[in-house]
Design a protein around this motif. Structure first.
Motif, PDB file in Angstrom:
ATOM      1  N   GLN A  61       0.846  -1.192   0.000  1.00  0.00           N
ATOM      2  CA  GLN A  61       0.000   0.000   0.000  1.00  0.00           C
ATOM      3  C   GLN A  61       0.887   1.249   0.000  1.00  0.00           C
ATOM      4  OE1 GLN A  61      -3.134  -0.304  -0.421  1.00  0.00           O
ATOM      5  NE2 GLN A  61      -3.522  -2.439   0.152  1.00  0.00           N
ATOM      6  N   PRO A  62       1.331   1.699  -1.174  1.00  0.00           N
ATOM      7  CA  PRO A  62       2.246   2.853  -1.230  1.00  0.00           C
ATOM      8  C   PRO A  62       1.662   4.126  -0.636  1.00  0.00           C
ATOM      9  CG  PRO A  62       1.434   2.265  -3.425  1.00  0.00           C
ATOM     10  CD  PRO A  62       1.047   1.157  -2.515  1.00  0.00           C
ATOM     11  N   SER A  63       0.335   4.238  -0.574  1.00  0.00           N
ATOM     12  CA  SER A  63      -0.264   5.449  -0.006  1.00  0.00           C
ATOM     13  C   SER A  63       0.108   5.632   1.452  1.00  0.00           C
ATOM     14  CB  SER A  63      -1.792   5.408  -0.152  1.00  0.00           C
ATOM     15  OG  SER A  63      -2.344   4.323   0.584  1.00  0.00           O
ATOM     16  N   GLN A  64       0.414   4.542   2.153  1.00  0.00           N
ATOM     17  CA  GLN A  64       0.775   4.657   3.557  1.00  0.00           C
ATOM     18  C   GLN A  64       2.126   5.348   3.726  1.00  0.00           C
ATOM     19  OE1 GLN A  64       0.372   0.925   5.632  1.00  0.00           O
ATOM     20  NE2 GLN A  64      -1.746   0.608   4.973  1.00  0.00           N
ATOM     21  N   SER A  65       3.109   4.948   2.943  1.00  0.00           N
ATOM     22  CA  SER A  65       4.421   5.606   3.002  1.00  0.00           C
ATOM     23  C   SER A  65       4.334   7.053   2.534  1.00  0.00           C
ATOM     24  CB  SER A  65       5.432   4.843   2.143  1.00  0.00           C
ATOM     25  OG  SER A  65       5.649   3.545   2.641  1.00  0.00           O
ATOM     26  N   GLU A  66       3.528   7.295   1.519  1.00  0.00           N
ATOM     27  CA  GLU A  66       3.364   8.652   1.008  1.00  0.00           C
ATOM     28  C   GLU A  66       2.760   9.559   2.070  1.00  0.00           C
ATOM     29  OE1 GLU A  66       1.012   8.130  -2.474  1.00  0.00           O
ATOM     30  OE2 GLU A  66       2.578   7.050  -3.571  1.00  0.00           O
ATOM     31  N   ALA A  67       1.796   9.035   2.813  1.00  0.00           N
ATOM     32  CA  ALA A  67       1.158   9.833   3.859  1.00  0.00           C
ATOM     33  C   ALA A  67       2.166  10.233   4.932  1.00  0.00           C
ATOM     34  CB  ALA A  67      -0.002   9.054   4.482  1.00  0.00           C
ATOM     35  N   VAL A  68       3.053   9.320   5.299  1.00  0.00           N
ATOM     36  CA  VAL A  68       4.068   9.633   6.306  1.00  0.00           C
ATOM     37  C   VAL A  68       4.924  10.809   5.850  1.00  0.00           C
ATOM     38  CG1 VAL A  68       6.131   8.797   7.487  1.00  0.00           C
ATOM     39  CG2 VAL A  68       4.134   7.309   7.281  1.00  0.00           C
ATOM     40  N   GLY A  69       5.371  10.769   4.600  1.00  0.00           N
ATOM     41  CA  GLY A  69       6.207  11.852   4.086  1.00  0.00           C
ATOM     42  C   GLY A  69       5.499  13.194   4.086  1.00  0.00           C
ATOM     43  N   VAL A  70       4.238  13.199   3.661  1.00  0.00           N
ATOM     44  CA  VAL A  70       3.474  14.451   3.627  1.00  0.00           C
ATOM     45  C   VAL A  70       3.277  14.993   5.040  1.00  0.00           C
ATOM     46  CG1 VAL A  70       1.231  15.471   3.083  1.00  0.00           C
ATOM     47  CG2 VAL A  70       2.313  13.901   1.463  1.00  0.00           C
ATOM     48  N   LEU A  71       2.946  14.132   5.976  1.00  0.00           N
ATOM     49  CA  LEU A  71       2.697  14.583   7.345  1.00  0.00           C
ATOM     50  C   LEU A  71       3.973  15.071   8.024  1.00  0.00           C
ATOM     51  CD1 LEU A  71       0.184  11.836   8.493  1.00  0.00           C
ATOM     52  CD2 LEU A  71      -0.318  14.255   8.090  1.00  0.00           C
ATOM     53  N   GLU A  72       5.098  14.446   7.734  1.00  0.00           N
ATOM     54  CA  GLU A  72       6.364  14.934   8.294  1.00  0.00           C
ATOM     55  C   GLU A  72       6.644  16.350   7.813  1.00  0.00           C
ATOM     56  OE1 GLU A  72       9.108  10.953   9.047  1.00  0.00           O
ATOM     57  OE2 GLU A  72       8.993  11.777   7.010  1.00  0.00           O
ATOM     58  N   GLY A  73       6.380  16.590   6.537  1.00  0.00           N
ATOM     59  CA  GLY A  73       6.565  17.935   6.011  1.00  0.00           C
ATOM     60  C   GLY A  73       5.585  18.931   6.602  1.00  0.00           C
ATOM     61  N   PHE A  74       4.349  18.486   6.805  1.00  0.00           N
ATOM     62  CA  PHE A  74       3.335  19.347   7.402  1.00  0.00           C
ATOM     63  C   PHE A  74       3.747  19.744   8.818  1.00  0.00           C
ATOM     64  CE2 PHE A  74      -0.736  20.053   9.619  1.00  0.00           C
ATOM     65  CZ  PHE A  74      -1.315  20.997   8.785  1.00  0.00           C
ATOM     66  N   ALA A  75       4.237  18.777   9.606  1.00  0.00           N
ATOM     67  CA  ALA A  75       4.673  19.066  10.969  1.00  0.00           C
ATOM     68  C   ALA A  75       5.835  20.047  10.971  1.00  0.00           C
ATOM     69  CB  ALA A  75       5.067  17.772  11.683  1.00  0.00           C
ATOM     70  N   ALA A  76       6.786  19.848  10.073  1.00  0.00           N
ATOM     71  CA  ALA A  76       7.944  20.735  10.017  1.00  0.00           C
ATOM     72  C   ALA A  76       7.529  22.158   9.683  1.00  0.00           C
ATOM     73  CB  ALA A  76       8.943  20.220   8.987  1.00  0.00           C
ATOM     74  N   GLY A  77       6.464  22.307   8.895  1.00  0.00           N
ATOM     75  CA  GLY A  77       5.986  23.625   8.515  1.00  0.00           C
ATOM     76  C   GLY A  77       5.273  24.370   9.618  1.00  0.00           C
ATOM     77  N   LEU A  78       5.049  23.712  10.753  1.00  0.00           N
ATOM     78  CA  LEU A  78       4.363  24.349  11.875  1.00  0.00           C
ATOM     79  C   LEU A  78       5.343  24.840  12.932  1.00  0.00           C
ATOM     80  CD1 LEU A  78       1.408  21.827  12.345  1.00  0.00           C
ATOM     81  CD2 LEU A  78       1.428  23.980  11.060  1.00  0.00           C
ATOM     82  N   GLY A  79       6.589  25.017  12.540  1.00  0.00           N
ATOM     83  CA  GLY A  79       7.613  25.355  13.516  1.00  0.00           C
ATOM     84  C   GLY A  79       7.809  26.819  13.787  1.00  0.00           C
ATOM     85  N   GLY A  80       6.993  27.700  13.170  1.00  0.00           N
ATOM     86  CA  GLY A  80       7.156  29.134  13.404  1.00  0.00           C
ATOM     87  C   GLY A  80       6.757  29.531  14.802  1.00  0.00           C
TER      88      GLY A  80
END
Length: 367
Positions: free
Chosen positions: A57-76
C-alpha cells in the motif's frame, strides 16, 4: 481421638473482591477535559518512525512523508495565549500569519490502517510545547464545548499551534455544524488542523466518498484541508492469529480475582450502567484498571446501547486495557442489521479493537 473440627484452608483467590465498572459514576471537571487533550496512552510513544507501512500500500508511506513535512511547517513562533483559571487561553492571542497552502490535513481511510497512529505522530512531531497542541476525539471536543461554552472554547484553543481531531462524527449533523463553526474560528486565528473521520451511511468501502463527505460537512473549511488517502487492511489482524474464543464464567471470574486492579461485571448489567453515565466520562470510568473482565456477553439489544459500547471500546483501546470475556465472541455483538446500517463503521471498529484487547487478555487465564 481429637474432637476438634478441621477448618478448611482459605483460598485467597476466592476471597479477593475485584473492582466493578457498574459501581463507578465518575465526575469529570472541565479542566480535566482540557488537560487530557493529548494523545492517549496507547499512542503516547508512537512516532512516524514506528509506523510500519504495508509494502503493498504505497499510499501509507506517502502519507508519512506528507505529514512529516506538514509538521515541520508548523515550527514558526506563536504568540502565547492569555491564561484563564484553567491555565489555558482566555483571550484570543494574536497569531502569526498563516503560511501559504492548506492549514489542515484530512486522513481518509478505513478502520485499522493506522490513521490514529499517524495523527498522534503528527502531534508529537509538531515543534511546539504540549500546551500549544491539542489532540482529542470529536466526542471529546464537543464535550469541551459543552463544558466551557463555545466562545470560551474558541479562546482556549486559539493560542494553539495544532488541533488534531480523531473520529470526526459525520453522522451527527448538529454537532458537525457546531464543530465546523469552531474550526472556522480557529483557522482564522492561525491554528493548523488535522482530522480523521468515520463515513456516512452507505459509504463504507466506497473509495474516496469519506473524504467528499468530510469536506462537504465542514462547509467553508474545505479549502483549508489537504486529503491524504490511506489504503490498506486492518493492521490489528494483519498476519496475527484469530482472537481467542470466549472463556467460561468461572475462568473469567477467577482471572478477575487473581488480577490486581481488574474489574468484573456482568455484561448486561454493564450495558445498563453505561446508559446512566455520559460518554464523556467513559475514560474516567476506566481509570487505573489493569483489565476488564466480563461475563455473559450477549448481542447488544439496540442501537443506542451499541453506540455507547463503541465509545467504551474506544476508551479501553486508547488506554490499552485488556478485555477478558465469557459468552459470545465479540464479532457477534452487533446484529446483521446494525452491521449493514449507517453506523456500521463504528461497529466494525469496535469489533476490531475489542478483538485486539481480547488477544491482549489471554495471559490473564491460567491453564
Amino acid at each position: 481421638m481429637s474432637s476438634s473440627t478441621a477448618v478448611p484452608a482459605t483460598d485467597p483467590i476466592a476471597e479477593a473482591v475485584p473492582l466493578s465498572l457498574c459501581a463507578r459514576e465518575p465526575h469529570v471537571p472541565a479542566d480535566r477535559l482540557v488537560a487530557e487533550m493529548v494523545p492517549p496512552p496507547r499512542f503516547d510513544s508512537v512516532r512516524f518512525a514506528t509506523y510500519i507501512p504495508d509494502p503493498n500500500q504505497p499510499s501509507q508511506s506517502e502519507a508519512v512523508g506528507v505529514l512529516e513535512g506538514f509538521a515541520a511547517g508548523l515550527g514558526g513562533a506563536a504568540a502565547p495565549a492569555k491564561r484563564s483559571f484553567f491555565g489555558f487561553g482566555k483571550a484570543k492571542a494574536k497569531s502569526p500569519k498563516a503560511p501559504a497552502g492548506p492549514r489542515g490535513v484530512y486522513l481518509d481511510g478505513g478502520y485499522g490502517v493506522g490513521k490514529t497512529h499517524l495523527l498522534a505522530s503528527l502531534w508529537h512531531a509538531t515543534p511546539a510545547e504540549p500546551s500549544l497542541k491539542a489532540f482529542g476525539t470529536f466526542v471529546e471536543l464537543t464535550n469541551l464545548v459543552g463544558a466551557l461554552g463555545f466562545q470560551q472554547t474558541v479562546r482556549t484553543l486559539s493560542g494553539h499551534r495544532l488541533l488534531c481531531i480523531d473520529e470526526f462524527e459525520l453522522d451527527d449533523p448538529g454537532d458537525t455544524v457546531l464543530v465546523s463553526s469552531l474550526l472556522g474560528k480557529l483557522v482564522e486565528a492561525g491554528v493548523a488542523l488535522a482530522a480523521t473521520s468515520n463515513t456516512l451511511p452507505g459509504k463504507l468501502g466506497e473509495g474516496r466518498f469519506a473524504a467528499v463527505d468530510f469536506l462537504r460537512e465542514i462547509q467553508g473549511l474545505s479549502a483549508h484541508f489537504r486529503t491524504l488517502r490511506i489504503d490498506g487492511e486492518d493492521y490489528r489482524h494483519r498476519g496475527l492469529p484469530e482472537a481467542p474464543a470466549p472463556y467460561s464464567d468461572e475462568q473469567v471470574t477467577r482471572a478477575a480475582q487473581a488480577t490486581p486492579g481488574a474489574s468484573l461485571d456482568d455484561f448486561p448489567s454493564l450495558l445498563k450502567h453505561l446508559a446512566r453515565v455520559h460518554p464523556s466520562r467513559y475514560g474516567a470510568l476506566t481509570d487505573d484498571l489493569a483489565a476488564v473482565c466480563l461475563t455473559d456477553v450477549q448481542p447488544v439489544p439496540d442501537q443506542s446501547t451499541a453506540l455507547r459500547l463503541v465509545v467504551l471500546a474506544d476508551r479501553l483501546y486508547d488506554r490499552e486495557v485488556p478485555v477478558l470475556a465469557s459468552g459470545l465472541p465479540f464479532d457477534r455483538l452487533f446484529s446483521e442489521e446494525m452491521l449493514n446500517g449507517g453506523y456500521r463503521k463504528k461497529y466494525f471498529r469496535a469489533i476490531s479493537r475489542l478483538t485486539a484487547l481480547a488477544r491482549d487478555a489471554k495471559g490473564l487465564v491460567t491453564p
